[in-house]
Design a protein around this motif. Sequence first.
Motif, PDB file in Angstrom:
ATOM      1  N   SER A 111      58.544 -27.711 -37.932  1.00  0.00           N
ATOM      2  CA  SER A 111      57.369 -27.354 -37.141  1.00  0.00           C
ATOM      3  C   SER A 111      56.125 -27.244 -38.011  1.00  0.00           C
ATOM      4  CB  SER A 111      57.601 -26.038 -36.385  1.00  0.00           C
ATOM      5  OG  SER A 111      57.644 -24.935 -37.269  1.00  0.00           O
ATOM      6  N   THR A 139      53.088 -32.561 -30.526  1.00  0.00           N
ATOM      7  CA  THR A 139      54.223 -32.659 -31.441  1.00  0.00           C
ATOM      8  C   THR A 139      54.876 -31.297 -31.655  1.00  0.00           C
ATOM      9  OG1 THR A 139      53.076 -34.467 -32.582  1.00  0.00           O
ATOM     10  CG2 THR A 139      54.972 -33.507 -33.694  1.00  0.00           C
ATOM     11  N   GLY A 158      56.809 -30.341 -28.573  1.00  0.00           N
ATOM     12  CA  GLY A 158      58.042 -31.123 -28.496  1.00  0.00           C
ATOM     13  C   GLY A 158      59.108 -30.622 -29.444  1.00  0.00           C
ATOM     14  N   SER A 159      58.712 -30.247 -30.670  1.00  0.00           N
ATOM     15  CA  SER A 159      59.689 -29.757 -31.639  1.00  0.00           C
ATOM     16  C   SER A 159      60.284 -28.422 -31.208  1.00  0.00           C
ATOM     17  CB  SER A 159      59.040 -29.613 -33.029  1.00  0.00           C
ATOM     18  OG  SER A 159      58.055 -28.596 -33.031  1.00  0.00           O
ATOM     19  N   SER A 167      62.723 -29.238 -28.194  1.00  0.00           N
ATOM     20  CA  SER A 167      63.647 -30.343 -28.441  1.00  0.00           C
ATOM     21  C   SER A 167      65.103 -29.967 -28.185  1.00  0.00           C
ATOM     22  CB  SER A 167      63.484 -30.839 -29.882  1.00  0.00           C
ATOM     23  OG  SER A 167      64.426 -31.845 -30.179  1.00  0.00           O
ATOM     24  N   SER A 168      65.549 -28.849 -28.776  1.00  0.00           N
ATOM     25  CA  SER A 168      66.959 -28.482 -28.633  1.00  0.00           C
ATOM     26  C   SER A 168      67.338 -28.225 -27.177  1.00  0.00           C
ATOM     27  CB  SER A 168      67.271 -27.251 -29.489  1.00  0.00           C
ATOM     28  OG  SER A 168      66.476 -26.143 -29.086  1.00  0.00           O
ATOM     29  N   ILE A 225      67.621 -31.669 -25.353  1.00  0.00           N
ATOM     30  CA  ILE A 225      68.838 -32.384 -25.733  1.00  0.00           C
ATOM     31  C   ILE A 225      70.064 -31.725 -25.119  1.00  0.00           C
ATOM     32  CG2 ILE A 225      70.266 -33.130 -27.667  1.00  0.00           C
ATOM     33  CD1 ILE A 225      67.518 -34.541 -27.293  1.00  0.00           C
ATOM     34  N   ARG A 272      71.626 -36.448 -25.921  1.00  0.00           N
ATOM     35  CA  ARG A 272      70.790 -37.165 -26.888  1.00  0.00           C
ATOM     36  C   ARG A 272      70.363 -38.538 -26.372  1.00  0.00           C
ATOM     37  NH1 ARG A 272      73.563 -37.685 -32.527  1.00  0.00           N
ATOM     38  NH2 ARG A 272      73.065 -35.465 -32.634  1.00  0.00           N
ATOM     39  N   THR A 331      54.144 -35.003 -27.376  1.00  0.00           N
ATOM     40  CA  THR A 331      55.187 -34.044 -26.997  1.00  0.00           C
ATOM     41  C   THR A 331      56.547 -34.730 -26.999  1.00  0.00           C
ATOM     42  OG1 THR A 331      53.651 -32.757 -25.632  1.00  0.00           O
ATOM     43  CG2 THR A 331      56.003 -32.470 -25.201  1.00  0.00           C
ATOM     44  N   VAL A 348      59.964 -34.336 -29.563  1.00  0.00           N
ATOM     45  CA  VAL A 348      61.375 -34.209 -29.184  1.00  0.00           C
ATOM     46  C   VAL A 348      62.207 -35.277 -29.881  1.00  0.00           C
ATOM     47  CG1 VAL A 348      63.030 -34.364 -27.276  1.00  0.00           C
ATOM     48  CG2 VAL A 348      60.841 -33.173 -26.948  1.00  0.00           C
ATOM     49  N   LEU A 349      61.686 -36.496 -29.950  1.00  0.00           N
ATOM     50  CA  LEU A 349      62.457 -37.630 -30.455  1.00  0.00           C
ATOM     51  C   LEU A 349      62.712 -37.572 -31.959  1.00  0.00           C
ATOM     52  CD1 LEU A 349      60.918 -40.639 -28.475  1.00  0.00           C
ATOM     53  CD2 LEU A 349      63.182 -39.620 -28.164  1.00  0.00           C
ATOM     54  N   THR A 403      65.458 -35.265 -33.118  1.00  0.00           N
ATOM     55  CA  THR A 403      66.694 -35.719 -32.480  1.00  0.00           C
ATOM     56  C   THR A 403      67.275 -36.920 -33.218  1.00  0.00           C
ATOM     57  OG1 THR A 403      65.912 -34.964 -30.319  1.00  0.00           O
ATOM     58  CG2 THR A 403      67.689 -36.582 -30.330  1.00  0.00           C
TER      59      THR A 403
END
Length: 393
Positions: free
Chosen positions: A134, A250, A253-254, A257-258, A261, A266, A302, A306-307, A310
């Motif tokens: 992050s 960003t 999204g981070s 993310s979890s 997913i 995934r 965003t 996430v991507l 992952t």
Amino acid sequence: MRSYTALFFLIMFMIGTDTFLISPLLPTLQAEFGVSTDAAGWMLGAYTLGSAIFALIAGPLSDGWNRRTVLLCGLLGFSLSTILCGFADSFWSMCLFRFLAGVSAAFTAPQVWASIPAVMPPAKISKTMGIAFSGLAAAQALGVPIGSWLAAAHWSVPFWAVGAASLLLNLIAFYALPDMKPASRERTSILGRYAPLVKSGKARSGLMAYLLLHLGSGTAFAFVGKWMADSFQLPIGRIGLVMMFLGFGTLLGSVISSSIIKKLGRANAAIAGMLLIIALYAIIPQLTNLPVITIGYLVIYTILGVLFPTVMEALTSLNASLRGTISSLANSTMNGANTLGAWVAGVIYVQFSGYSTIGIFTSVCLALSLVTFLFGGVLGKARKEGTESVSAS
């Protein structure tokens, strides 16, 4: 333990700020040094080129050294070379100092990821990794815009500020971090560490997909500041404000993310996210409403937030014993893609009269990346990934 977490976050924040700093400054530096638009991209590309080349060496080599020493030396070099950027008096001296900053970052950033398991208890490793990542996202949200605002006084001020802050962090790290010497004295050649990855079709396809992902996103990012200045006549401070929204995307999204997913899986998350940003990258350059464009980029970044973690998790899960080498190779792949993207963006922007073709190029790269990920089998269901790894033998 919290002091380690804060230290790692701040180191990655400084590296992230320095990595992306050139993009909003590009119009100013182009005018300052009197270079063409297509050549100007190399002031961004020089940094990523240095990082891409030396990450291939730094990761495997540092596995046999004291990580504390490597991190301190890398951070010191990063600080000094970034300060020197503020004293650059020509295009070529700026490229040289940016290249040296990239080389230093290649020795610094991997040590952050490798040091976390060495100094943190097992229960806190995952959380600390997320916080450190992050730091990169926060750099886009806060570091780059702040740098843009500092540049309103003079373009050199952001480089001096980042360099001075990094020197302070180096001093703190000197007193805070313990020695982290290798557990084994066994020496393995650099090529020997990469051999299992080269032999694995899954690893090759995963890294190729990762390259295409960053080639597309890096090409779009490299000249977004230039596009804002040319099409909307935005001053550098306003460009920094737009960049802030990209960074907040960003960062958001981070953070989520979890959860994403866990809910979608995934592969499903990657397919849905990449299909959406493929469409957005193609559409946004056609728009003329700046607030709508800003919101569109907020959505894109965003999804990228996430991507990226992952995909990195998927790559490093290929072989637990080679995570350091995989991380270094992925870092080199990312920076190599961003270097190529900066050059491609300059050529496309000049030869095809603007940013629209860059958007199409990015969409094509991301579509190819998604196909490669899926057919390569890297983005599988979580319950199956533990049994599918790259052999280290």
